[in-house]
Design an enzyme around this catalytic site. Structure first.
Site, PDB file in Angstrom:
ATOM      1  CG  HIS A 155      -5.443 -10.612  11.425  1.00 10.96           C
ATOM      2  ND1 HIS A 155      -6.357 -10.759  10.533  1.00 10.96           N
ATOM      3  CD2 HIS A 155      -4.908 -11.743  11.956  1.00 10.96           C
ATOM      4  CE1 HIS A 155      -6.273 -12.457  10.453  1.00 10.96           C
ATOM      5  NE2 HIS A 155      -5.276 -12.698  11.315  1.00 10.96           N
ATOM      6  CB  SER A 276      -0.205  21.361   5.693  1.00  8.31           C
ATOM      7  OG  SER A 276      -1.321  21.924   5.830  1.00  8.31           O
ATOM      8  CE  LYS A 282      -0.339  16.763   8.896  1.00  3.84           C
ATOM      9  NZ  LYS A 282      -1.881  16.565   7.831  1.00  3.84           N
ATOM     10  CD  GLU A 289       0.334  10.527   2.237  1.00  2.14           C
ATOM     11  OE1 GLU A 289      -0.365  11.402   1.543  1.00  2.14           O
ATOM     12  OE2 GLU A 289       0.680  10.913   3.361  1.00  2.14           O
TER      13      GLU A 289
END
Ligand code: ARG
Length: 465
Positions: A155, A276, A282, A289
Site C-alpha cells: 500500500h 527543465s 531540475k 516517464e
C-alpha cells in the site's frame, strides 16, 4: 497499369490510392518479401511448374532489387499499393514478362502472411535477447545489494525490511516470465503459411515442406483458410509485449518515486535524465516517464488488433492490413525501452544510506516482534494484538520499538527476554527471512543463482532458432 488492372475500366480515385496503399509502412518487410519469393520461385521450379532458367532470372532480379532497396535507390510507389506489388512490378520492369511468373500458385494473402511470420520470428528473437540483457543487469546489481537494507512496501506504506537486491530480483523474475512468453509466442509464429493461396490452396503441384525447410520454419499451417485469415500470433505477441511493458512501467513508477527528494533512494545517471526549460535546478526522469507513458500506447495497439479481428468473416479481409502499424509500433517501443532500461540500470547510483535511513523511524520490525512471541507458543492472532497496542503506545509517546527497555518489554509480555532487542534490529529482521524466495541475503543469492541457470536455458532455446 495496375498489376490487377485487367478487369477495371477506370483509374483508381486518387484518395482511394492514398487510403488503400500500405507501402508507407509495409516496406519494412522488403527483405522477408524477397527471401520468401526466392524460396517460392525455387520450389515452383523444382516442381517443374516454371522453367529453371526463368527461375534463375527471377531469383537474380530479386537479388538486384534487394540491393537497390538497401542502397536507397529503389523508388517506392503508392500506386503499386504495397511492398509485394512494388517488388513484383519492379521485377517485371527489370527482367521483362518472365518476372510475371513469380506469382504462380501464390496470392498476396499467403505472401503477406509469410512475410509477417518471417519478420516476427526475427523480431521476437531480438526482443528476447534484449530481455536477457536487462535480466543480466538486474541480477548483477542485485548481487551487489543483497545486504543493502531498504523498506519493503505494501500500500506504499513501509511494511517489512528487505534488501534492494531482493527488490530488484522481483523484476528479474517478472522479466523471466516475459521471456518465456516470448518463447511460447515464437513457437506459434514458427508456422509456414505459403501455399494457402488466396484461401483454398492451389491446383499446382507445390511442395510446401520444401519452402518451410528453405526458410527455416518448424511446421506448416494445415488449413489454407486458417493460414490466411488469422493474426492470432500477432495478438499473442502484442499481449506478451503488453505484459512486459506493464512490468517496465511499474519499474518506471518506482524509479520515479525513488529519484524524488522525498525518497532519495537512487539517482539516475545524467545521461538518462533531462532538464527543465524554466527551472534550472531540475533533473527529470523523462526516460522512465516515457516508458510508463508509452505502455498505454502498447496496450492500445493490442486492443486495436483484437478489435480489428473480432468481426471478420473468414478468410482474408483488407481490415487485416491494419495489423502492421500496430505491430511495428509495439516492436519499436519495446526494443528502445528495453535498451534504455539496460543502460539506466547499469549506471544507476544506489543511495544505500538513504534507504537504510528510511527504516530508522518506523515500525517495519513489528512483524518480527510478533513472530518472537509466536515462537514462545502464543497464538499469532494474540501476538498481533499485543504488538499493535505496543506500536500505538510508541506512537503516542514518540518512541520506536527499539527505544523500549527490556523492563518495558517484560511489562508487555513476560515471554520477552534480552534477545528481543537484537531480534527487532531491522538488519536482523531482513536476515531472518531465510525462507525460499525470501529477503535474507543467502535466500536472495540462491535466487540469483537459480535465475542465472534460467538465463542459460533461455540462451540454449534461442541458439537453436
Ligand atoms: N497489403 C496487404 C495487407 O497488408 C497485402 C494483402 C492484400 N491482399 C488482398 N487481397 N488485397 O494485408
Amino acid at each position: 497499369m495496375k498489376l490487377w488492372g485487367g478487369r477495371f475500366a477506370k483509374e483508381t480515385d486518387a484518395l482511394v490510392e492514398k487510403f488503400n496503399s500500405s507501402i508507407g509502412f509495409d516496406k519494412r518487410l522488403y527483405k522477408q518479401d524477397i527471401r520468401g519469393s526466392q524460396a517460392h520461385v525455387k520450389m515452383i521450379a523444382a516442381q517443374g511448374i516454371i522453367d529453371l532458367q526463368d527461375a534463375q532470372v527471377i531469383d537474380e532480379g530479386l537479388e538486384d532489387i534487394l540491393a537497390e532497396i538497401e542502397a536507397g535507390t529503389f523508388v517506392f510507389d503508392i500506386k503499386a499499393e504495397d511492398i509485394h506489388m512494388n517488388i513484383e512490378k519492379r521485377l517485371i520492369e527489370k527482367v521483362g514478362p518472365v518476372g510475371g511468373k513469380l506469382h504462380t500458385g501464390r496470392s498476396r494473402n499467403d505472401q503477406v502472411a509469410l512475410d509477417t511470420h518471417m519478420y516476427m520470428k526475427e523480431e521476437i528473437k531480438d526482443v528476447a535477447s534484449l530481455v536477457l540483457d536487462l535480466q543480466k543487469e538486474l541480477s548483477e546489481l542485485a548481487e551487489m545489494h543483497v545486504e543493502t537494507l531498504m523498506p519493503g512496501y505494501t500500500h506504499l506504506q513501509r511494511a517489512q525490511p528487505i534488501s534492494f537486491g531482493h527488490h530488484l530480483m522481483a523484476y528479474f523474475y517478472k522479466l523471466q516470465r516475459d521471456g518465456e512468453r516470448l518463447q511460447d509466442c515464437f513457437k506459434r509464429t514458427d508456422l509456414m503459411p505459403l501455399g494457402a493461396g488466396a484461401l483454398a490452396g492451389t491446383s499446382f503441384p507445390i511442395d510446401r515442406e520444401m519452402v518451410a525447410k528453405e526458410l527455416g520454419f518448424a511446421a506448416l499451417y494445415e488449413n489454407s483458410i486458417d493460414a490466411v485469415s488469422d493474426r492470432d500470433y500477432i495478438v499473442e505477441f502484442l499481449a506478451a509485449a503488453s505484459t512486459l511493458m506493464m512490468h517496465l512501467s511499474r519499474l518506471s513508477e518506482e524509479i520515479i518515486l525513488w529519484s524524488s527528494a522525498e525518497f532519495g533512494f537512487v539517482e539516475l545517471d545524467d545521461a538518462y535524465c533531462t532538464g527543465s526549460s524554466i527551472m534550472p535546478q531540475k533533473k527529470n526522469q523523462d526516460v522512465a516517464e516515457l516508458v510508463r507513458g508509452k505502455t498505454g500506447g502498447v496496450f492500445g495497439d493490442l486492443m486495436a488488433m483484437l478489435t480489428t479481428l473480432k468481426g471478420l468473416p473468414l478468410a482474408y479481409n483488407k481490415d487485416m492490413q491494419e495489423d502492421k502499424e500496430r505491430l511495428f509500433n509495439v516492436i519499436d517501443t519495446i526494443k528502445i525501452s528495453l535498451k534504455l532500461y539496460s543502460g539506466m540500470i547499469a549506471t544507476m547510483n544506489v543511495k544505500a544510506d538513504h534507504m537504510a535511513a528510511a527504516l530508522e523511524n518506523d515500525f517495519s520490525n513489528a512483524t518480527d516482534m510478533a513472530d518472537y512471541l509466536v515462537k514462545k507458543g502464543i497464538p499469532f492472532r494474540e501476538c498481533h494484538a499485543i504488538v499493535g497496542k505496543t506500536v500505538l503506545y510508541c506512537i503516542q509517546n514518540d518512541k520506536r520499538l527499539v527505544d523500549l527497555s527490556l523492563a518495558e518489554y517484560k511489562d508487555i509480555s513476560s515471554e520477552f527476554a534480552e534477545d528481543i532487542l537484537e531480534v527487532i534490529k531491522v538488519r536482523n529482521c531482513m536476515k531472518a527471512r531465510k525462507s525460499r524466495g525470501g529477503a535474507a541475503p543467502e535466500a536472495v543469492l540462491f535466487s540469483i543463482e537459480k535465475g542465472r541457470g534460467m538465463m542459460k536455458e533461455t540462451e540454449v532455446f534461442w541458439s537453436s532458432k
